[in-house]
Design a protein around this motif. Sequence first.
Motif, PDB file in Angstrom:
ATOM      1  N   ILE A 186      -6.966  14.135  49.066  1.00 34.91           N
ATOM      2  CA  ILE A 186      -6.541  14.969  50.195  1.00 34.91           C
ATOM      3  C   ILE A 186      -5.424  14.291  50.979  1.00 34.91           C
ATOM      4  O   ILE A 186      -4.378  14.881  51.251  1.00 34.91           O
ATOM      5  CB  ILE A 186      -7.735  15.280  51.126  1.00 34.91           C
ATOM      6  CG1 ILE A 186      -8.716  16.239  50.453  1.00 34.91           C
ATOM      7  CG2 ILE A 186      -7.229  15.898  52.448  1.00 34.91           C
ATOM      8  CD1 ILE A 186      -9.998  16.473  51.260  1.00 34.91           C
ATOM      9  N   VAL A 187      -5.633  13.012  51.339  1.00 35.73           N
ATOM     10  CA  VAL A 187      -4.649  12.358  52.202  1.00 35.73           C
ATOM     11  C   VAL A 187      -3.336  12.099  51.467  1.00 35.73           C
ATOM     12  O   VAL A 187      -2.267  12.076  52.081  1.00 35.73           O
ATOM     13  CB  VAL A 187      -5.223  11.055  52.803  1.00 35.73           C
ATOM     14  CG1 VAL A 187      -5.148   9.891  51.819  1.00 35.73           C
ATOM     15  CG2 VAL A 187      -4.495  10.697  54.098  1.00 35.73           C
ATOM     16  N   THR A 233     -17.395  19.397  57.991  1.00 31.85           N
ATOM     17  CA  THR A 233     -16.470  19.644  59.101  1.00 31.85           C
ATOM     18  C   THR A 233     -15.376  18.586  59.142  1.00 31.85           C
ATOM     19  O   THR A 233     -14.188  18.890  59.345  1.00 31.85           O
ATOM     20  CB  THR A 233     -17.234  19.654  60.431  1.00 31.85           C
ATOM     21  OG1 THR A 233     -18.222  20.695  60.393  1.00 31.85           O
ATOM     22  CG2 THR A 233     -16.287  19.893  61.602  1.00 31.85           C
ATOM     23  N   GLU A 234     -15.733  17.327  58.922  1.00 34.45           N
ATOM     24  CA  GLU A 234     -14.740  16.255  58.925  1.00 34.45           C
ATOM     25  C   GLU A 234     -13.769  16.383  57.763  1.00 34.45           C
ATOM     26  O   GLU A 234     -12.566  16.138  57.912  1.00 34.45           O
ATOM     27  CB  GLU A 234     -15.451  14.894  58.897  1.00 34.45           C
ATOM     28  CG  GLU A 234     -16.156  14.572  60.211  1.00 34.45           C
ATOM     29  CD  GLU A 234     -17.103  13.391  60.112  1.00 34.45           C
ATOM     30  OE1 GLU A 234     -17.373  12.780  61.164  1.00 34.45           O
ATOM     31  OE2 GLU A 234     -17.572  13.091  58.993  1.00 34.45           O
ATOM     32  N   LEU A 235     -14.255  16.779  56.605  1.00 32.40           N
ATOM     33  CA  LEU A 235     -13.372  16.983  55.453  1.00 32.40           C
ATOM     34  C   LEU A 235     -12.396  18.122  55.727  1.00 32.40           C
ATOM     35  O   LEU A 235     -11.219  18.058  55.335  1.00 32.40           O
ATOM     36  CB  LEU A 235     -14.195  17.270  54.201  1.00 32.40           C
ATOM     37  CG  LEU A 235     -15.015  16.105  53.649  1.00 32.40           C
ATOM     38  CD1 LEU A 235     -15.864  16.571  52.468  1.00 32.40           C
ATOM     39  CD2 LEU A 235     -14.114  14.956  53.232  1.00 32.40           C
ATOM     40  N   GLU A 236     -12.871  19.164  56.386  1.00 32.95           N
ATOM     41  CA  GLU A 236     -11.981  20.275  56.734  1.00 32.95           C
ATOM     42  C   GLU A 236     -10.907  19.824  57.729  1.00 32.95           C
ATOM     43  O   GLU A 236      -9.745  20.239  57.636  1.00 32.95           O
ATOM     44  CB  GLU A 236     -12.794  21.429  57.319  1.00 32.95           C
ATOM     45  CG  GLU A 236     -13.659  22.148  56.287  1.00 32.95           C
ATOM     46  CD  GLU A 236     -14.638  23.129  56.917  1.00 32.95           C
ATOM     47  OE1 GLU A 236     -14.619  23.260  58.169  1.00 32.95           O
ATOM     48  OE2 GLU A 236     -15.422  23.747  56.173  1.00 32.95           O
ATOM     49  N   ARG A 237     -11.289  18.979  58.672  1.00 36.77           N
ATOM     50  CA  ARG A 237     -10.308  18.428  59.631  1.00 36.77           C
ATOM     51  C   ARG A 237      -9.255  17.611  58.900  1.00 36.77           C
ATOM     52  O   ARG A 237      -8.063  17.711  59.193  1.00 36.77           O
ATOM     53  CB  ARG A 237     -11.001  17.560  60.670  1.00 36.77           C
ATOM     54  CG  ARG A 237     -11.724  18.313  61.779  1.00 36.77           C
ATOM     55  CD  ARG A 237     -12.386  17.330  62.721  1.00 36.77           C
ATOM     56  NE  ARG A 237     -11.435  16.357  63.253  1.00 36.77           N
ATOM     57  CZ  ARG A 237     -11.763  15.129  63.661  1.00 36.77           C
ATOM     58  NH1 ARG A 237     -13.021  14.708  63.566  1.00 36.77           N
ATOM     59  NH2 ARG A 237     -10.841  14.326  64.140  1.00 36.77           N
ATOM     60  N   LEU A 238      -9.689  16.794  57.964  1.00 36.53           N
ATOM     61  CA  LEU A 238      -8.742  15.979  57.197  1.00 36.53           C
ATOM     62  C   LEU A 238      -7.813  16.869  56.392  1.00 36.53           C
ATOM     63  O   LEU A 238      -6.592  16.645  56.362  1.00 36.53           O
ATOM     64  CB  LEU A 238      -9.502  15.027  56.271  1.00 36.53           C
ATOM     65  CG  LEU A 238      -8.647  14.108  55.391  1.00 36.53           C
ATOM     66  CD1 LEU A 238      -7.796  13.172  56.249  1.00 36.53           C
ATOM     67  CD2 LEU A 238      -9.536  13.304  54.438  1.00 36.53           C
ATOM     68  N   ASP A 239      -8.364  17.888  55.772  1.00 40.30           N
ATOM     69  CA  ASP A 239      -7.562  18.784  54.942  1.00 40.30           C
ATOM     70  C   ASP A 239      -6.544  19.559  55.784  1.00 40.30           C
ATOM     71  O   ASP A 239      -5.482  19.945  55.291  1.00 40.30           O
ATOM     72  CB  ASP A 239      -8.485  19.762  54.207  1.00 40.30           C
ATOM     73  CG  ASP A 239      -7.782  20.486  53.087  1.00 40.30           C
ATOM     74  OD1 ASP A 239      -6.951  19.876  52.385  1.00 40.30           O
ATOM     75  OD2 ASP A 239      -8.039  21.691  52.904  1.00 40.30           O
ATOM     76  N   GLY A 240      -6.866  19.762  57.067  1.00 42.29           N
ATOM     77  CA  GLY A 240      -5.969  20.501  57.938  1.00 42.29           C
ATOM     78  C   GLY A 240      -5.011  19.631  58.729  1.00 42.29           C
ATOM     79  O   GLY A 240      -4.243  20.145  59.548  1.00 42.29           O
ATOM     80  N   SER A 241      -5.040  18.322  58.504  1.00 42.96           N
ATOM     81  CA  SER A 241      -4.173  17.404  59.244  1.00 42.96           C
ATOM     82  C   SER A 241      -2.929  17.059  58.434  1.00 42.96           C
ATOM     83  O   SER A 241      -2.901  17.217  57.215  1.00 42.96           O
ATOM     84  CB  SER A 241      -4.928  16.109  59.584  1.00 42.96           C
ATOM     85  OG  SER A 241      -6.086  16.379  60.341  1.00 42.96           O
ATOM     86  N   GLU A 242      -1.910  16.571  59.138  1.00 44.15           N
ATOM     87  CA  GLU A 242      -0.664  16.146  58.484  1.00 44.15           C
ATOM     88  C   GLU A 242      -0.161  14.865  59.143  1.00 44.15           C
ATOM     89  O   GLU A 242      -0.429  14.602  60.315  1.00 44.15           O
ATOM     90  CB  GLU A 242       0.423  17.228  58.618  1.00 44.15           C
ATOM     91  CG  GLU A 242       0.107  18.550  57.926  1.00 44.15           C
ATOM     92  CD  GLU A 242       0.325  18.497  56.427  1.00 44.15           C
ATOM     93  OE1 GLU A 242       0.947  17.523  55.951  1.00 44.15           O
ATOM     94  OE2 GLU A 242      -0.126  19.427  55.735  1.00 44.15           O
TER      95      GLU A 242
END
Length: 229
Positions: free
Chosen positions: A70-71, A154-163
């Motif tokens: 993801i990152v 929820t944390e994985l979704e936050r990571l996936d939505g970050s840039e």
Amino acid sequence: MSACPTGRTRWVAGSAVALALLFAGAAAVASARGDGAQAGPLTPTARSADAGFARDMAVHHQQAVEMSFIVRDRTRDEDVRRLAYDIAHTQAGQRGMLLGWLDLWELPKTAPEGQGPMAWMPPGTHGGHGAHGTAATRDADTDGALMPGMATRTELERLDGSEGKPAEILFLQLMTDHHEGGVAMARGCAERCTVPVEKRLAQGMVEAQQSELDLMADMLAARGAAPRP
């Protein structure tokens, strides 16, 4: 960074190494008696620490691989991308070894009935951070976090939505928690597992992940951040 074909070549090469290590591990398991007699396979039971660690760490590693991929798509920072590649490459190979040992022992990859994640470790020894940064064993129904240090859905979704930088910081914080939980699990195996080659792998995980924890603390500090409390 390498172009895609080169990246795939490196991954295949790493998989070949992991496969070679798996066969070497199988040979070590088969000769684990070391008393000069003809040795048969040393086969742990489904409820043993050896099997429990192999099952649980395979799941734990899979999430680390997922977060790393993801990152890599959320930042152009070469240091973070290199760390993510190293974690994904290493833990995917180790996961293959752990699952291969379960196949070798003819044991299921799911826990026996009535035995949840981490049942092979005594209560209070799990370590790691929970979803809200507290040192505790995560409940198996807590937003997908099955074991110590694992990120929630929820944390994985936050990571996936970050840039960019926010993604870098969140990844480093989540992976710090993840490694802390993984180190506790690996220490548990190093103390309780009976198959020598698995104990050695676990001890190697402790040393490698502790080194990466130090690196991630430095990377967070360079970004004006810190591990979660």
